[in-house]
Design a protein around this motif. Structure first.
Motif, PDB file in Angstrom:
ATOM      1  N   GLU A 161     -53.015 -54.031 -74.982  1.00  0.00           N
ATOM      2  CA  GLU A 161     -53.895 -54.636 -74.008  1.00  0.00           C
ATOM      3  C   GLU A 161     -55.134 -54.587 -75.157  1.00  0.00           C
ATOM      4  O   GLU A 161     -55.477 -54.063 -76.042  1.00  0.00           O
ATOM      5  CB  GLU A 161     -54.409 -53.497 -73.187  1.00  0.00           C
ATOM      6  CG  GLU A 161     -53.528 -53.440 -71.895  1.00  0.00           C
ATOM      7  CD  GLU A 161     -53.530 -54.479 -71.016  1.00  0.00           C
ATOM      8  OE1 GLU A 161     -54.602 -55.264 -70.953  1.00  0.00           O
ATOM      9  OE2 GLU A 161     -52.401 -54.855 -70.083  1.00  0.00           O
ATOM     10  N   GLU A 162     -55.891 -55.582 -74.869  1.00  0.00           N
ATOM     11  CA  GLU A 162     -57.322 -55.874 -75.564  1.00  0.00           C
ATOM     12  C   GLU A 162     -58.306 -54.632 -75.091  1.00  0.00           C
ATOM     13  O   GLU A 162     -58.402 -54.595 -73.899  1.00  0.00           O
ATOM     14  CB  GLU A 162     -58.074 -57.124 -75.154  1.00  0.00           C
ATOM     15  CG  GLU A 162     -57.239 -58.166 -76.298  1.00  0.00           C
ATOM     16  CD  GLU A 162     -57.640 -59.631 -75.906  1.00  0.00           C
ATOM     17  OE1 GLU A 162     -58.809 -59.884 -75.539  1.00  0.00           O
ATOM     18  OE2 GLU A 162     -56.681 -60.432 -75.966  1.00  0.00           O
ATOM     19  N   ILE A 163     -58.656 -54.075 -76.092  1.00  0.00           N
ATOM     20  CA  ILE A 163     -59.512 -52.964 -75.805  1.00  0.00           C
ATOM     21  C   ILE A 163     -60.986 -53.278 -75.699  1.00  0.00           C
ATOM     22  O   ILE A 163     -61.302 -53.709 -76.916  1.00  0.00           O
ATOM     23  CB  ILE A 163     -59.177 -51.355 -76.696  1.00  0.00           C
ATOM     24  CG1 ILE A 163     -57.681 -51.338 -76.645  1.00  0.00           C
ATOM     25  CG2 ILE A 163     -60.171 -50.313 -76.288  1.00  0.00           C
ATOM     26  CD1 ILE A 163     -57.213 -50.306 -77.588  1.00  0.00           C
ATOM     27  N   GLU A 164     -61.884 -53.089 -74.775  1.00  0.00           N
ATOM     28  CA  GLU A 164     -63.121 -53.330 -75.155  1.00  0.00           C
ATOM     29  C   GLU A 164     -63.924 -52.148 -75.885  1.00  0.00           C
ATOM     30  O   GLU A 164     -63.628 -51.125 -76.007  1.00  0.00           O
ATOM     31  CB  GLU A 164     -64.033 -52.976 -73.694  1.00  0.00           C
ATOM     32  CG  GLU A 164     -63.552 -53.779 -72.668  1.00  0.00           C
ATOM     33  CD  GLU A 164     -64.377 -55.264 -72.455  1.00  0.00           C
ATOM     34  OE1 GLU A 164     -65.361 -55.102 -72.981  1.00  0.00           O
ATOM     35  OE2 GLU A 164     -63.916 -56.271 -72.153  1.00  0.00           O
ATOM     36  N   SER A 165     -64.791 -52.859 -76.701  1.00  0.00           N
ATOM     37  CA  SER A 165     -65.137 -51.848 -77.883  1.00  0.00           C
ATOM     38  C   SER A 165     -65.984 -50.948 -77.344  1.00  0.00           C
ATOM     39  O   SER A 165     -66.847 -51.168 -76.429  1.00  0.00           O
ATOM     40  CB  SER A 165     -65.722 -52.746 -79.051  1.00  0.00           C
ATOM     41  OG  SER A 165     -67.104 -53.348 -78.563  1.00  0.00           O
ATOM     42  N   ASP A 166     -66.170 -49.580 -78.040  1.00  0.00           N
ATOM     43  CA  ASP A 166     -66.807 -48.441 -77.610  1.00  0.00           C
ATOM     44  C   ASP A 166     -68.477 -49.017 -78.142  1.00  0.00           C
ATOM     45  O   ASP A 166     -68.571 -49.187 -79.416  1.00  0.00           O
ATOM     46  CB  ASP A 166     -66.205 -47.297 -78.501  1.00  0.00           C
ATOM     47  CG  ASP A 166     -66.972 -46.097 -77.948  1.00  0.00           C
ATOM     48  OD1 ASP A 166     -68.064 -46.255 -77.101  1.00  0.00           O
ATOM     49  OD2 ASP A 166     -66.502 -44.930 -78.085  1.00  0.00           O
ATOM     50  N   ILE A 167     -69.216 -48.860 -77.013  1.00  0.00           N
ATOM     51  CA  ILE A 167     -70.664 -48.860 -77.375  1.00  0.00           C
ATOM     52  C   ILE A 167     -71.176 -48.240 -78.510  1.00  0.00           C
ATOM     53  O   ILE A 167     -71.909 -48.599 -79.215  1.00  0.00           O
ATOM     54  CB  ILE A 167     -71.366 -48.663 -76.011  1.00  0.00           C
ATOM     55  CG1 ILE A 167     -71.039 -49.536 -74.965  1.00  0.00           C
ATOM     56  CG2 ILE A 167     -72.976 -48.733 -76.188  1.00  0.00           C
ATOM     57  CD1 ILE A 167     -71.087 -50.855 -74.951  1.00  0.00           C
ATOM     58  N   ASP A 168     -70.968 -46.895 -78.642  1.00  0.00           N
ATOM     59  CA  ASP A 168     -71.461 -45.965 -79.580  1.00  0.00           C
ATOM     60  C   ASP A 168     -70.957 -46.256 -80.911  1.00  0.00           C
ATOM     61  O   ASP A 168     -71.346 -45.707 -82.079  1.00  0.00           O
ATOM     62  CB  ASP A 168     -71.142 -44.551 -79.228  1.00  0.00           C
ATOM     63  CG  ASP A 168     -71.852 -44.357 -77.768  1.00  0.00           C
ATOM     64  OD1 ASP A 168     -72.802 -44.763 -77.674  1.00  0.00           O
ATOM     65  OD2 ASP A 168     -71.442 -43.604 -76.886  1.00  0.00           O
ATOM     66  N   GLU A 169     -69.912 -47.114 -80.913  1.00  0.00           N
ATOM     67  CA  GLU A 169     -69.164 -47.211 -82.325  1.00  0.00           C
ATOM     68  C   GLU A 169     -69.972 -47.874 -83.238  1.00  0.00           C
ATOM     69  O   GLU A 169     -70.711 -48.784 -83.044  1.00  0.00           O
ATOM     70  CB  GLU A 169     -67.609 -47.949 -82.234  1.00  0.00           C
ATOM     71  CG  GLU A 169     -66.706 -47.027 -82.653  1.00  0.00           C
ATOM     72  CD  GLU A 169     -65.375 -47.812 -82.560  1.00  0.00           C
ATOM     73  OE1 GLU A 169     -65.271 -48.830 -83.052  1.00  0.00           O
ATOM     74  OE2 GLU A 169     -64.558 -47.281 -81.795  1.00  0.00           O
ATOM     75  N   ASP A 170     -69.975 -47.641 -84.503  1.00  0.00           N
ATOM     76  CA  ASP A 170     -70.400 -48.521 -85.480  1.00  0.00           C
ATOM     77  C   ASP A 170     -69.872 -49.850 -85.677  1.00  0.00           C
ATOM     78  O   ASP A 170     -68.687 -49.887 -85.491  1.00  0.00           O
ATOM     79  CB  ASP A 170     -70.492 -47.878 -87.039  1.00  0.00           C
ATOM     80  CG  ASP A 170     -71.184 -46.361 -87.060  1.00  0.00           C
ATOM     81  OD1 ASP A 170     -72.262 -46.297 -86.263  1.00  0.00           O
ATOM     82  OD2 ASP A 170     -70.828 -45.522 -87.945  1.00  0.00           O
TER      83      ASP A 170
END
Ligand code: GDP
Length: 434
Positions: free
Chosen positions: A164-173
């Motif tokens: 599944e395409e995972i939405e990127s984590d907001i806090d990630e660099d």
């Protein structure tokens, strides 16, 4: 595991036909990049909201001439680097000894293999099935690449196995990829960011297949540089298609949030650059272009470069272009600040009311032209997701909206919403009136 699938089989079993059938439904955006040719090496397939990448190989020959050796070396590397394989045989010709040889070799790799019998339009299915049962694949898909039967079935089987395409984590660099043709200055730029004389790409083959992320803090920005381990082979033959480059590139793009596409200012905008830009756009990956080696460009080269930018890149004017010198460290701070800005743009959630207001104004200024005497009516628009940004247009006959009109809409939206570096994908959903 990435979503890359490599087509394997003897020459002329119909791999290219299958490749074309699987990738033909693609977004028209890349058609805007002049010089971008989908040269039967790689392509995106979108099926039921999932995306996978297909790499077509030249085929396995069993000759000893130079051309087939090179093709074979590339094919073997693509096979080794891919996670999923589609093994194609010719149903019309029937089972031949090299099919058995290929099957045995592929099995040793312990990868997921989709076994496909092509050209079944002219033959009896049960005979084909019993003939190829000797190869021992439990799951067989019968296909006619020519008339398209079985293509949906195989797409369904593939997407059942992809992530599944995972939405990127907001806090990630920010995960930043630096791509470009050989010798454009990728390592130099990476080293300049890392601040030390160390090639990051010299990983030993077979260590890990996953992308690695190198944490960097530079000019106050915190980010990761994405790199894919693999054998870094430079091409010795000019015409040699570096499939290793293709797979490595695809994996790197997949694992990144923003891509810096490096272009050699001394060479101008080449077809190889356009092909890479096309691939990045096809994947809808946020991107920016860096014209490297500007320190060394003479007047003539500068002129050629400007001409190339004005003619070949004018259709993708939302992708920012910056002049840098990776060697001298010129323009790098600005480059990073723009990459950060693009990263933020890519995570944008567009307010539906604002979006519809913009669309209404756009439509008011310029109505969609009728299609075959039918009036196209856009009812409302909402954002379907980011990475890439998908805008879903609902209405009557909206699937008939022309590419030109969609381009008009996207540039109208861009005037109101900051979407630098972001490719907008439209999804057109019809609601038929009674
Ligand atoms: P890669 O194959 O893309 O990783 O390219 P490299 O980083 O190995 O660079 C290839 C060559 O181009 C090397 O000789 C570099 O010193 C040179 N180079 C890279 N960036 C620049 C630049 O900004 N200016 C100049 N003049 N040369 C550069």
């Amino acid at each position: 595991m990435s979503n890359i699938i490599t087509l394997v089989g003897r020459p002329n079993v119909g791999k290219s036909t299958i490749f074309n059938k699987l990738t033909k439904t693609n977004n028209a955006i890349v058609a805007d990049v002049p010089g971008y040719t989908r040269d039967c090496q790689q392509g995106v397939c979108k099926f039921e909201n999932k995306t996978f990448f297909i790499v077509d190989t030249a085929g396995l020959f069993f000759n000893d001439d130079e051309v087939s050796n090179i093709s074979e070396a590339n094919t073997l590397e693509a096979i080794t680097e891919s996670d999923l394989l589609m093994f194609v045989v010719d149903g019309e010709e029937g089972l031949v000894s090299s099919d058995i040889e290929i099957a045995n070799n592929l099995r040793k790799l312990h990868k997921k293999i989709y076994f496909v019998v092509n050209k079944i339009d002219k033959v009896q299915k049960d005979i084909v099935l019993s003939e190829f049962s000797e190869l021992g694949f439990d799951d067989v898909t019968l296909i006619s690449g020519k008339n398209g039967s079985g293509i949906k079935e195989i797409s369904g089987k593939i997407i059942a196995n992809i992530e599944e395409e995972i939405e990127s984590d907001i806090d990630e660099d920010l995960n930043l990829a630096i791509l470009g043709k050989p010798n454009v200055g990728k390592s130099t730029l990476v080293n300049s960011f890392l601040g030390r004389e160390k090639q990051i790409t010299q990983n030993k083959p077979g260590t890990t297949r996953d992308c690695i992320k190198l944490p960097v803090i530079k000019y106050g920005y915190k980010f990761n540089i994405v790199d894919t381990p693999g054998v870094r082979r430079k091409s010795k033959t000019k015409n040699h298609i570096e499939i290793i480059g293709v797979i490595k590139t695809l994996k790197t793009i997949e694992a990144s949030d923003v891509v810096i596409i490096l272009i050699d200012s001394l060479d101008g905008i080449t077809d190889q650059d356009l092909s890479l830009i096309g691939t990045v756009m096809e994947l809808g990956k946020p991107a920016l272009i860096a014209l490297n080696k500007t320190d060394a460009a003479d007047e003539y080269q500068e002129h050629l470069l400007t001409y190339g930018v004005d003619t070949k890149l004018k259709f993708i004017n939302y992708i920012p272009i910056h002049k840098i010198s990776a060697l001298k460290g010129v323009g790098l701070k600005k480059l990073l600040s723009v990459a950060m800005k693009i990263y933020n743009n890519s995570r944008l959630s567009i307010n539906t009311a604002i979006l519809n207001d913009i669309m209404q104004k756009a439509i008011f200024d310029h109505q969609p032209p009728a299609y075959g005497g039918k009036r196209i009516k856009i009812r409302y628009v909402h954002q379907g997701g980011n990475n890439p940004i998908r805008l879903i247009i609902h209405g009557t006959y909206v699937d008939k909206l022309s590419k030109d009109y969609l381009r008009y809409l996207s540039s109208y939206i861009r005037k109101k919403i900051e979407l630098t570096g972001i490719t907008i994908f439209f999804e057109l959903r019809n609601k038929f009136e009674k």
